[in-house]
Structure formats: structure tokens, C-alpha cells
Design an enzyme around this catalytic site. Structure first.
Site, PDB file in Angstrom:
ATOM      1  N   GLY A  14       0.808  -1.222   0.000  1.00  0.00           N
ATOM      2  CA  GLY A  14       0.000   0.000   0.000  1.00  0.00           C
ATOM      3  C   GLY A  14       0.840   1.271   0.000  1.00  0.00           C
ATOM      4  O   GLY A  14       0.483   2.280  -0.624  1.00  0.00           O
ATOM      5  N   ASN A  15       1.995   1.217   0.679  1.00  0.00           N
ATOM      6  CA  ASN A  15       2.796   2.438   0.800  1.00  0.00           C
ATOM      7  C   ASN A  15       3.559   2.787  -0.486  1.00  0.00           C
ATOM      8  O   ASN A  15       4.164   3.840  -0.568  1.00  0.00           O
ATOM      9  CB  ASN A  15       3.755   2.333   1.983  1.00  0.00           C
ATOM     10  CG  ASN A  15       4.702   1.183   1.820  1.00  0.00           C
ATOM     11  OD1 ASN A  15       4.295   0.051   1.582  1.00  0.00           O
ATOM     12  ND2 ASN A  15       5.975   1.476   1.902  1.00  0.00           N
ATOM     13  N   LYS A 132     -12.246  -8.849   8.099  1.00  0.00           N
ATOM     14  CA  LYS A 132     -11.423  -7.797   7.500  1.00  0.00           C
ATOM     15  C   LYS A 132     -12.161  -6.447   7.539  1.00  0.00           C
ATOM     16  O   LYS A 132     -13.137  -6.246   6.827  1.00  0.00           O
ATOM     17  CB  LYS A 132     -11.125  -8.195   6.042  1.00  0.00           C
ATOM     18  CG  LYS A 132     -10.338  -7.180   5.261  1.00  0.00           C
ATOM     19  CD  LYS A 132      -8.877  -7.161   5.641  1.00  0.00           C
ATOM     20  CE  LYS A 132      -8.155  -6.054   4.857  1.00  0.00           C
ATOM     21  NZ  LYS A 132      -6.789  -5.846   5.333  1.00  0.00           N
ATOM     22  N   LYS A 211      -3.772  -9.304  -0.877  1.00  0.00           N
ATOM     23  CA  LYS A 211      -2.997  -9.196  -2.129  1.00  0.00           C
ATOM     24  C   LYS A 211      -1.723 -10.049  -2.105  1.00  0.00           C
ATOM     25  O   LYS A 211      -1.272 -10.494  -3.163  1.00  0.00           O
ATOM     26  CB  LYS A 211      -2.679  -7.733  -2.467  1.00  0.00           C
ATOM     27  CG  LYS A 211      -1.610  -7.074  -1.606  1.00  0.00           C
ATOM     28  CD  LYS A 211      -0.343  -6.792  -2.365  1.00  0.00           C
ATOM     29  CE  LYS A 211       0.766  -6.188  -1.556  1.00  0.00           C
ATOM     30  NZ  LYS A 211       0.864  -6.283  -0.124  1.00  0.00           N
ATOM     31  N   LYS A 273       2.372 -12.091   4.264  1.00  0.00           N
ATOM     32  CA  LYS A 273       3.559 -11.982   3.388  1.00  0.00           C
ATOM     33  C   LYS A 273       4.444 -13.212   3.564  1.00  0.00           C
ATOM     34  O   LYS A 273       4.910 -13.805   2.591  1.00  0.00           O
ATOM     35  CB  LYS A 273       4.356 -10.710   3.713  1.00  0.00           C
ATOM     36  CG  LYS A 273       3.585  -9.446   3.421  1.00  0.00           C
ATOM     37  CD  LYS A 273       4.435  -8.221   3.682  1.00  0.00           C
ATOM     38  CE  LYS A 273       3.572  -7.011   3.936  1.00  0.00           C
ATOM     39  NZ  LYS A 273       2.527  -6.779   2.934  1.00  0.00           N
TER      40      LYS A 273
HETATM   41  P1  ADP Z   1       1.713  -3.549   2.971  1.00  0.00           P
HETATM   42  O1  ADP Z   1       0.863  -2.357   2.800  1.00  0.00           O
HETATM   43  O2  ADP Z   1       3.026  -3.453   2.262  1.00  0.00           O
HETATM   44  O3  ADP Z   1       0.986  -4.845   2.716  1.00  0.00           O
HETATM   45  P2  ADP Z   1       1.487  -3.974   5.866  1.00  0.00           P
HETATM   46  O4  ADP Z   1       1.296  -2.751   6.692  1.00  0.00           O
HETATM   47  O5  ADP Z   1       0.308  -4.856   5.614  1.00  0.00           O
HETATM   48  O6  ADP Z   1       2.183  -3.532   4.504  1.00  0.00           O
HETATM   49  O7  ADP Z   1       2.630  -4.903   6.518  1.00  0.00           O
HETATM   50  C1  ADP Z   1       3.925  -4.355   6.776  1.00  0.00           C
HETATM   51  C2  ADP Z   1       4.037  -3.987   8.249  1.00  0.00           C
HETATM   52  O8  ADP Z   1       4.108  -5.175   9.047  1.00  0.00           O
HETATM   53  C3  ADP Z   1       5.269  -3.239   8.649  1.00  0.00           C
HETATM   54  O9  ADP Z   1       5.129  -1.847   8.453  1.00  0.00           O
HETATM   55  C4  ADP Z   1       5.418  -3.583  10.140  1.00  0.00           C
HETATM   56  O10 ADP Z   1       4.919  -2.532  10.938  1.00  0.00           O
HETATM   57  C5  ADP Z   1       4.521  -4.782  10.351  1.00  0.00           C
HETATM   58  N1  ADP Z   1       5.122  -5.939  11.007  1.00  0.00           N
HETATM   59  C6  ADP Z   1       4.468  -6.715  11.891  1.00  0.00           C
HETATM   60  N2  ADP Z   1       5.232  -7.732  12.305  1.00  0.00           N
HETATM   61  C7  ADP Z   1       6.408  -7.638  11.653  1.00  0.00           C
HETATM   62  C8  ADP Z   1       7.599  -8.437  11.646  1.00  0.00           C
HETATM   63  N3  ADP Z   1       7.699  -9.548  12.379  1.00  0.00           N
HETATM   64  N4  ADP Z   1       8.627  -8.045  10.867  1.00  0.00           N
HETATM   65  C9  ADP Z   1       8.523  -6.929  10.089  1.00  0.00           C
HETATM   66  N5  ADP Z   1       7.405  -6.130  10.053  1.00  0.00           N
HETATM   67  C10 ADP Z   1       6.356  -6.483  10.825  1.00  0.00           C
HETATM   68 MG    MG Z   2      -0.874  -5.514   3.844  1.00  0.00          MG
END
Ligand code: ADP
Ligand code: MG
Length: 309
Positions: A14-15, A132, A211, A273
Site C-alpha cells: 500500500g505504501n 477484514k 494481495k 507476506k
Molecule cells: P503492505 O501495505 O506493504 O501490505 P502492511 O502494513 O500490511 O504492509 O505490513 C507491513 C508492516 O508489518 C510493517 O510496516 C510492520 O509494521 C509490520 N510488522 C508486523 N510484524 C512484523 C515483523 N515480524 N517483521 C517486520 N514487520 C512487521
Molecule cells: Mg498488507
């Protein structure tokens, strides 16, 4: 046909479009897209590419727009999803165009954005127990009049929908054909439009698909060489946010499975992920990577990110 170059699937978080704390103007989204698209333009010399992306904030904004206006009919989630695939696909294509122009002085590369459906199971347990949260936050008085299932959160009430497991990307053969013709294909936006198959017919459902998990299904169906998820952390860490936090580099599948079981990766952020790259590596033996958006090129070169091997 170009079948010599390896295929890389890049899932943009998303970022890549709207960073945390930004309101998400068109200008901000175009500015943010320079970072990944400049790297993608360079990578295209060596690799065939597929790009997938999230759509959470864009869906949120469209839902807020339609909740703020009673003069035009409200659209169901499947159409909101299609709208975001169009808007984000356009922004990525136009940013890629600028990045190629900047790098090469001309644009010989072709791009295509494909509206993508993803088959889900109508008996997925997610439909019985939607988890969700999507769209705007509402005060309690407003929330009780809305025709949706709602959940209470810290910031107010929010609509909640199912997030069923993706099973099949309906257009995966078309995507592969376009990649073989050397198109950069932008697809599976927002995890794809969830559909249920009734014999030969498809119908959209009120749900959203993760996604990262949808991208993993596509990566396996196409048989890509590298599956990379770009987000806003350098990778996946164990003991995230604690003093003993440790960012993972190259990790064996069995070790990653153990970390996941130990609960290091929360659902809704890092969890899907990690699951996505593990499923991919388990099925193909190929490289699955989670990295920061700024490190896409480095991670493909094996010099950044968390990689399951
Ligand atoms: P995206 O929009 O890229 O899908 P998300 O916000 O869904 O991103 O997921 C990424 C976030 O997951 C990071 O910004 C971090 O704050 C969080 N996070 C939670 N647990 C972990 C972890 N174990 N290692 C790294 N990041 C983590
Ligand atoms: Mg996400």
C-alpha cells in the site's frame, strides 16, 4: 516471444502509493510511485515482469465518497475493486512510462493492466466469520443505521467483510501469454475481484482478498522465477518491536515455518507476506523475498530483504 529472460513477480504494498500519514492526493501517489517504477524500468532489461498491488486506502476513499453522497447509487464492493484496479493500473502505467523515458530516453516497453478475478470457495470459513475491516470509521449512531456488518475498533465502528483464501487467478493463462509477448503486466490489483464459480458462470462476492496471498497463487500458476513482496520494512523480523528484534536475511523454509508457528508474524500485516513466500517456495523451490520498496533491485541481486530458500 522472449522466453530467455527470467520472470519476476513484484507485489507492491500500500505504501508504494500512499505512505502512512499521507492523505493520498493524486500528486502524492504519483510521487511515491517513482521509487518502485524507476527500479522496475532498470530491471526490465534483464527480467520479464509482472506487477501486483494493494488497494486498501483507495477502496477506503471510494467507500467514503459514496457514503457521503445519496444522489447516485452506491456500488457493490466488486465494482469498487474494479475501479481501484483501473485507477491504480493507470497510475502505475503512467509512472512506468515516465521512468522508462527518464532511463532510456524513449519507451519501447509495452505495459498492460488487466482486470483480474480471483476464484474463492463459497464455503470458505471466512464467509461465516468476516474479519477484514474496510472503509471509513463511523460513530455508533451512524453505524447502527448502516446495512452492513460492523465491528467496533479503537477509532469507531467499521464495516467488516470476509477475506477468503484465493484459489485460482481466472486470467493466469492470459497473463502468461502477455508476459511471453514481453508486456509488463499489471494485474491482481487489491488481491483481485473475488468471484465464486457456479458451474461455468462467475459472480462477484462482497469480500476482499489479501494481495500477498493472491500474488502467491499467481506466482505459482505462472511458475515465476522470483516472487518479491515490497513493503515498508527491510524484511520480516523475529521479536518484532522488541529489544531482541532480529531482521531475517536468507532463511531456510523449515526455519521460517517454525518462526511462523511461534507467532512472530501477525495476521493482517507480516503474517500473509511470510505465508505467501513460504507457499511459493514450497511449491516451486524458487526464491521468495520480502523487502523494502527502496531495495527491490538489491533484493533481486541477493543483497537485501528476507529470502526464503
Ligand atoms: P503492505 O501495505 O506493504 O501490505 P502492511 O502494513 O500490511 O504492509 O505490513 C507491513 C508492516 O508489518 C510493517 O510496516 C510492520 O509494521 C509490520 N510488522 C508486523 N510484524 C512484523 C515483523 N515480524 N517483521 C517486520 N514487520 C512487521
Ligand atoms: Mg498488507
Amino acid at each position: 516471444m522472449n522466453d530467455k529472460k527470467k520472470i519476476v513477480l513484484i507485489a507492491l504494498g500500500g505504501n508504494a502509493l500512499i505512505q502512512k500519514g499521507q492523505e493520498g492526493t493524486a500528486e502524492q501517489q504519483f510521487e511515491n510511485l517513482k521509487l518502485p517504477t524507476r527500479q522496475i524500468a532498470k530491471l526490465s532489461r534483464e527480467y520479464r515482469l509482472i506487477i501486483t498491488h494493494g488497494n486498501g486506502p483507495q477502496v477506503g476513499n471510494l467507500l467514503l465518497q459514496q457514503e457521503s453522497c445519496d444522489e447516485v447509487p452506491k456500488m457493490p464492493l466488486e465494482i469498487i475493486g474494479a475501479m481501484t484496479q483501473g485507477q491504480i493500473g493507470y497510475m502505475i502505467e503512467s509512472s512506468l512510462d515516465a521512468a522508462f523515458m527518464e532511463a532510456e530516453g524513449s519507451v519501447d516497453q509495452h505495459f498492460v493492466t488487466l482486470i483480474t478475478y480471483v476464484v474463492v470457495d463459497e464455503n470458505d470459513p471466512g464467509f461465516q466469520n468476516p474479519t477484514k475491516p474496510i472503509g471509513p470509521f463511523y460513530p455508533e449512531e451512524k453505524a447502527k443505521d448502516l446495512p452492513y456488518r460492523m465491528v467496533k475498533t479503537d477509532k469507531g465502528y467499521r464495516r467488516v467483510v470476509a477475506s477468503p483464501k484465493p484459489i485460482d487467478i481466472v486470467e493466469h493463462r492470459e497473463i502468461k501469454r502477455l508476459v511471453d509477448l514481453d508486456f509488463i503486466v499489471i494485474c491482481c490489483g487489491g488481491g483481485g475481484i473475488p468471484v465464486i464459480r457456479k458451474e461455468r458462470r462467475f459472480s462477484g462476492v462482497e469480500a476482499v482478498i489479501d494481495k500477498d496471498l493472491a500474488s502467491s497463487v499467481l506466482a505459482r500458476e505462472i511458475g515465476v522465477d522470483i516472487f518479491l513482496i515490497a513493503t515498508d520494512t527491510p524484511g520480516a523480523a523475529i521479536h518484532w518491536g522488541k529489544p531482541e528484534e532480529e531482521m531475517l536475511g536468507k532463511v531456510r523454509l523449515a526455519d521460517m515455518e517454525r518462526y511462523a508457528k511461534e507467532g512472530h508474524f501477525p495476521a493482517g500485516s507480516m503474517g500473509p507476506k511470510v505465508e505467501a513466500v513460504m507457499e511459493f517456495n514450497r511449491a516451486t523451490g524458487n526464491r521468495g523475498i520480502i523487502c523494502h520498496l527502496k531495495d527491490i533491485e538489491k533484493a533481486i541481486a541477493g543483497e537485501a530483504g528476507t529470502e526464503v530458500l
